[in-house]
Design a protein around this motif. Sequence first.
Motif, short mmCIF file in Angstrom:
data_model
loop_
_atom_site.label_atom_id
_atom_site.label_comp_id
_atom_site.label_asym_id
_atom_site.label_seq_id
_atom_site.Cartn_x
_atom_site.Cartn_y
_atom_site.Cartn_z
N LYS A 143 0.82 -1.22 0.00
CA LYS A 143 0.00 0.00 0.00
C LYS A 143 0.85 1.27 0.00
CE LYS A 143 -0.74 0.15 5.02
NZ LYS A 143 -1.78 0.18 6.08
N ASP A 144 2.00 1.22 0.73
CA ASP A 144 2.86 2.42 0.74
C ASP A 144 3.45 2.68 -0.64
OD1 ASP A 144 2.35 2.88 3.39
OD2 ASP A 144 4.13 1.83 4.11
N ASP A 145 3.87 1.60 -1.33
CA ASP A 145 4.41 1.76 -2.68
C ASP A 145 3.35 2.27 -3.64
OD1 ASP A 145 6.89 0.89 -1.88
OD2 ASP A 145 6.51 -1.20 -2.39
N LEU A 146 2.12 1.72 -3.49
CA LEU A 146 1.03 2.16 -4.37
C LEU A 146 0.69 3.64 -4.13
CD1 LEU A 146 -1.30 -0.97 -4.10
CD2 LEU A 146 -0.08 -0.20 -6.15
N ARG A 147 0.72 4.02 -2.86
CA ARG A 147 0.42 5.41 -2.53
C ARG A 147 1.48 6.34 -3.14
NH1 ARG A 147 0.56 5.10 2.77
NH2 ARG A 147 -1.61 4.46 2.96
N GLU A 148 2.75 5.94 -3.03
CA GLU A 148 3.82 6.76 -3.59
C GLU A 148 3.72 6.84 -5.12
OE1 GLU A 148 6.09 8.68 -2.08
OE2 GLU A 148 4.92 8.18 -0.29
N TYR A 149 3.24 5.75 -5.75
CA TYR A 149 3.12 5.73 -7.20
C TYR A 149 2.15 6.81 -7.68
CZ TYR A 149 2.03 4.12 -11.91
OH TYR A 149 1.83 4.06 -13.26
N TRP A 150 1.09 7.03 -6.91
CA TRP A 150 0.07 8.00 -7.31
C TRP A 150 0.40 9.42 -6.86
CZ3 TRP A 150 -2.79 6.62 -11.08
CH2 TRP A 150 -3.16 5.27 -11.25
N LYS A 151 1.44 9.56 -6.04
CA LYS A 151 1.83 10.90 -5.60
C LYS A 151 2.94 11.42 -6.51
CE LYS A 151 2.32 11.92 -1.26
NZ LYS A 151 2.78 11.88 0.15
N LYS A 152 2.70 12.54 -7.13
CA LYS A 152 3.71 13.11 -8.02
C LYS A 152 3.42 14.59 -8.25
CE LYS A 152 1.23 11.60 -12.17
NZ LYS A 152 1.30 10.79 -13.41
N PRO A 153 4.46 15.35 -8.57
CA PRO A 153 4.22 16.76 -8.92
C PRO A 153 3.62 16.88 -10.33
CG PRO A 153 6.58 16.24 -9.04
CD PRO A 153 5.88 15.00 -8.57
N THR A 154 2.78 17.86 -10.51
CA THR A 154 2.26 18.21 -11.83
C THR A 154 2.48 19.70 -12.00
OG1 THR A 154 0.59 16.47 -11.70
CG2 THR A 154 0.24 18.20 -13.34
N ILE A 155 3.27 20.07 -12.97
CA ILE A 155 3.63 21.48 -13.13
C ILE A 155 2.89 22.08 -14.32
CG2 ILE A 155 5.52 23.10 -13.52
CD1 ILE A 155 7.36 21.12 -12.12
N SER A 156 2.18 23.16 -14.07
CA SER A 156 1.44 23.84 -15.15
C SER A 156 2.05 25.22 -15.40
CB SER A 156 -0.04 23.97 -14.78
OG SER A 156 -0.20 24.78 -13.63
N VAL A 157 1.94 25.65 -16.64
CA VAL A 157 2.48 26.94 -17.07
C VAL A 157 1.32 27.82 -17.51
CG1 VAL A 157 4.05 28.11 -18.67
CG2 VAL A 157 4.57 25.78 -17.89
N ARG A 158 1.32 29.05 -17.04
CA ARG A 158 0.23 29.95 -17.41
C ARG A 158 0.79 31.33 -17.72
NH1 ARG A 158 -3.23 33.62 -15.11
NH2 ARG A 158 -2.11 33.53 -13.13
N MET A 159 0.24 31.95 -18.73
CA MET A 159 0.62 33.33 -19.06
C MET A 159 -0.49 34.25 -18.56
SD MET A 159 1.80 35.01 -22.68
CE MET A 159 3.44 34.32 -22.51
N PRO A 160 -0.17 35.20 -17.70
CA PRO A 160 -1.20 36.12 -17.20
C PRO A 160 -1.89 36.88 -18.33
CG PRO A 160 0.86 36.36 -15.98
CD PRO A 160 1.16 35.48 -17.16
N THR A 161 -3.04 37.43 -18.02
CA THR A 161 -3.79 38.20 -19.02
C THR A 161 -2.96 39.37 -19.55
OG1 THR A 161 -5.82 37.64 -17.84
CG2 THR A 161 -5.95 39.43 -19.43
N ALA A 162 -2.23 40.02 -18.66
CA ALA A 162 -1.33 41.12 -19.07
C ALA A 162 0.09 40.72 -18.65
CB ALA A 162 -1.76 42.42 -18.44
N PRO A 163 0.76 39.90 -19.44
CA PRO A 163 2.05 39.35 -19.00
C PRO A 163 3.22 40.34 -19.07
CG PRO A 163 1.58 38.63 -21.22
CD PRO A 163 0.36 39.39 -20.76
N THR A 164 3.08 41.39 -19.88
CA THR A 164 4.19 42.32 -20.09
C THR A 164 3.97 43.59 -19.25
OG1 THR A 164 4.52 41.48 -22.32
CG2 THR A 164 5.50 43.61 -21.82
N THR A 165 5.01 43.99 -18.54
CA THR A 165 4.95 45.19 -17.72
C THR A 165 6.09 46.13 -18.10
OG1 THR A 165 6.25 44.13 -15.97
CG2 THR A 165 3.86 44.04 -15.77
N GLU A 166 5.93 47.40 -17.76
CA GLU A 166 6.95 48.40 -18.07
C GLU A 166 7.78 48.70 -16.83
OE1 GLU A 166 4.81 51.78 -19.59
OE2 GLU A 166 3.30 51.62 -18.04
N ILE A 167 9.08 48.88 -17.04
CA ILE A 167 10.00 49.25 -15.98
C ILE A 167 10.52 50.64 -16.29
CG2 ILE A 167 12.12 48.63 -14.75
CD1 ILE A 167 9.89 46.55 -14.48
#
Length: 203
Positions: free
Chosen positions: A13-37
Amino acid sequence: FITLCAVIVALFKDDLREYWKKPTISVRMPTAPTTEIFSDNAQTNSSTDPLIASNYITKISIENTGNLAAISTEIILEKLIFTEKDTNIKQEIECSGKPINWNGTDSTSVTLAVGAKKSITILNISAPLKTSRPDGQSSKEPSNIIVGENKCNKDHNKGKWVATFTIYAQNYKPTSFEIEFEWNGIWKTRLTEFNSQFKINLK
């Protein structure tokens, strides 16, 4: 058979639990991604003086939507293709292979906890510079364009760029995403006007 299954589940059960645990990384671009400096001088000017941008930067958001922290997460620009304006000739630009700094840190590697969200700067375009020549005349140097950690050739200052970034982590299968941006090389001193010359998308 049911008893056997119960035993197997109890043993693993511990191995099975670890199998289903993993990071999932998502990438998103904001509505206004560019800003002025604004330059330091602009910040100290009189309120009646117009503000002038010195740089335009574009950020994207990276989030761990999985159920396990992503350890030693890095993002690297793997590939950069430039197509000059009004041509179909693609030029591959050599990339440095250096990981990109995470915003708000001096580090290129972070642990993304479950639900954590961080940002990175993927693009920095600086204002053209006026320089004085020995003959007393002035000339203008083109804008610097930095994609990830890669400073582009100043001849590559108008056209389309397609950048491929890859996300790496110690316990995560590398995944890639593409950013496409176009600029006609015309500099504007405020973001509202600059955005009419420039566009960027997450593909």
